[in-house]
Design an enzyme around this catalytic site. Structure first.
Site, PDB file in Angstrom:
ATOM      1  N   PRO A  86       0.554  62.593  23.537  1.00 17.30           N
ATOM      2  CA  PRO A  86       0.743  61.634  24.640  1.00 17.30           C
ATOM      3  C   PRO A  86       1.323  62.344  25.869  1.00 17.30           C
ATOM      4  CG  PRO A  86       1.758  60.826  22.604  1.00 17.30           C
ATOM      5  CD  PRO A  86       1.325  62.234  22.334  1.00 17.30           C
ATOM      6  N   SER A  89       5.591  61.998  28.077  1.00 15.51           N
ATOM      7  CA  SER A  89       6.436  61.309  27.101  1.00 15.51           C
ATOM      8  C   SER A  89       7.462  62.244  26.485  1.00 15.51           C
ATOM      9  CB  SER A  89       5.576  60.749  25.966  1.00 15.51           C
ATOM     10  OG  SER A  89       4.519  60.015  26.486  1.00 15.51           O
ATOM     11  N   GLY A  90       7.598  63.446  27.021  1.00 18.20           N
ATOM     12  CA  GLY A  90       8.587  64.396  26.491  1.00 18.20           C
ATOM     13  C   GLY A  90       8.095  65.159  25.277  1.00 18.20           C
ATOM     14  N   GLY A  92       5.741  67.597  25.378  1.00 19.47           N
ATOM     15  CA  GLY A  92       5.232  68.926  25.760  1.00 19.47           C
ATOM     16  C   GLY A  92       3.720  69.008  25.908  1.00 19.47           C
ATOM     17  N   SER A  93       3.083  67.898  26.359  1.00 17.60           N
ATOM     18  CA  SER A  93       1.612  67.941  26.460  1.00 17.60           C
ATOM     19  C   SER A  93       1.153  68.958  27.504  1.00 17.60           C
ATOM     20  CB  SER A  93       1.051  66.559  26.783  1.00 17.60           C
ATOM     21  OG  SER A  93       1.431  66.183  28.077  1.00 17.60           O
ATOM     22  N   ALA A  95       2.725  71.731  28.462  1.00 19.19           N
ATOM     23  CA  ALA A  95       2.918  73.089  27.933  1.00 19.19           C
ATOM     24  C   ALA A  95       1.834  73.417  26.912  1.00 19.19           C
ATOM     25  CB  ALA A  95       4.293  73.208  27.290  1.00 19.19           C
ATOM     26  N   ALA A  96       1.501  72.450  26.034  1.00 24.49           N
ATOM     27  CA  ALA A  96       0.473  72.687  25.008  1.00 24.49           C
ATOM     28  C   ALA A  96      -0.872  72.991  25.673  1.00 24.49           C
ATOM     29  CB  ALA A  96       0.363  71.471  24.081  1.00 24.49           C
ATOM     30  N   ASP A 138       9.326  74.446  25.608  1.00 21.71           N
ATOM     31  CA  ASP A 138       8.070  73.763  25.273  1.00 21.71           C
ATOM     32  C   ASP A 138       6.958  74.780  25.011  1.00 21.71           C
ATOM     33  OD1 ASP A 138       9.593  71.602  26.003  1.00 21.71           O
ATOM     34  OD2 ASP A 138       8.064  70.680  27.262  1.00 21.71           O
TER      35      ASP A 138
END
Ligand code: MEV
Length: 334
Positions: A86, A89-90, A92-93, A95-96, A138
């Site tokens: 998501p 939302s904190g 780490g999307s 960073a991923a 992250d």
């Protein structure tokens, strides 16, 4: 065509206190971002999900292109982004996404895909995209998977996996990254509950800063979070899940007293607590997500959803960045 994926993360211990030098512990979750790249000779521009890529709207991609093709002789590329982390939302999307993108670019350039380099480059890309500042937790957790501890000094009791420095204006910040092996029983899961409310990290960080400025004596709470985090690491390493859960709940109580929880988070935390070993908010708070450590993941998910949150189960030790093999479906889209 090449395809790479990288996991999101959640913070188990130490958010906010890490800003003041205390250790923070993050772990990878099983939700991932997936990036597919294909050289595209039909066009002379980069394309993203079917349209022309506007680099000013995608600063991560812009940074990586400049870094990897400084002479500007890059091939036109088609980029496709998918994933189930998501956003905002904190977890780490972003960073991923950066980590998976670096790995896919390395593969495309026929370079060795190295999670250390992916972690480093994606951290720089994150910092660039966020106007110069970003902690490496992250990107490091997404690149390596498993458990990562960030602190301002080397901790000899953990495995030191790298140092990251970032210059922002005249100020250089240096972080030490560590990992450790946690002894998690097979029947123990994380449940992540999303309030659906987007909290602003910078606002939450500023809120704590102003509280500490007005009441310097409240630095003891920051130190308390640091010692809870150290206790949490020890309990994770020895597989003492009751103590891990207890430390998580204690961490949450201190975060709440610092003013970074929210009514929505409290509602989900209260609902999840009876079926869990421990519950807390994760990330900057004010909205975003909470996590529960539980041996009854379905029950915990149900309790969170009854209160209007979106919940999912995540086992521990999800692998870090990796190259994905292409399926026949991927090939048929070429
Ligand atoms: C946000 O995910 C974590 C905070 O500690 C901020 C930061 O470390 O930069 C609240």
């Amino acid at each position: 065509m090449v395809k790479a994926s990288a996991p999101g993360k959640c913070i188990l211990f130490g958010e906010h206190a890490v800003v003041y030098g205390q250790p923070a512990v993050a772990c990878s979750i099983n939700q991932r971002m997936v990036v597919e790249l294909e050289e595209e000779n039909k066009f002379d521009s980069w394309r993203l999900d079917g349209g022309i890529l506007n680099f000013s709207k995608h600063p991560h991609i812009d940074f990586l292109k400049e870094k990897l093709w400084p002479e500007n002789v890059m091939p036109p590329l088609k980029i496709r982004i998918r994933g189930n982390v998501p956003t905002a939302s904190g977890l780490g999307s972003s960073a991923a996404l950066s980590v998976a993108l670096v790995a896919a670019l390395q593969q495309l350039r026929q370079e060795e895909v190295d999670s250390g380099i992916a972690g480093q480059l994606s951290h720089q890309a994150e910092a660039f995209a966020q106007g110069g500042r970003a902690s490496p937790i992250d990107t490091a957790t997404s690149a390596s998977g498993g458990f990562v501890v960030l602190s301002d000094t080397v901790d000899e009791t953990l495995e030191h996996i790298g140092e990251r420095s970032l210059q922002h204006r005249d100020e250089v910040t240096t972080w030490q990254l560590h990992s450790f092996v946690a002894d998690i029983p097979d029947d123990t899961y994380l449940v992540i509950g999303n309030t659906g409310v987007h909290g602003s990290t910078s606002k939450q960080v500023a809120k704590v800063a102003s509280l500490l400025e007005q009441h310097p004596e409240r630095h003891v709470e920051i130190e308390a979070i640091g010692s809870i985090a150290r206790r949490g690491i020890e309990a994770l390493r020895t597989g003492d899940m009751e103590s891990v859960g207890k430390a998580m709940t204690e961490n949450h109580i201190v975060l709440r007293s610092l003013g970074v929880s929210s009514p929505e988070l409290e509602k989900l935390i209260k609902a999840a607590a009876p079926s869990s070993l421990g519950v807390k908010l994760t990330g900057s708070g004010g909205g975003g997500c909470m996590i529960a450590l539980t041996k009854n993941p379905e029950k915990t998910v149900g309790a969170i959803e009854m209160e209007g949150g979106r919940a999912f189960i995540s086992p521990f030790n999800s692998p870090g960045v990796r190259i994905e093999t292409l399926s026949s479906q991927d090939n048929s889209t070429q």
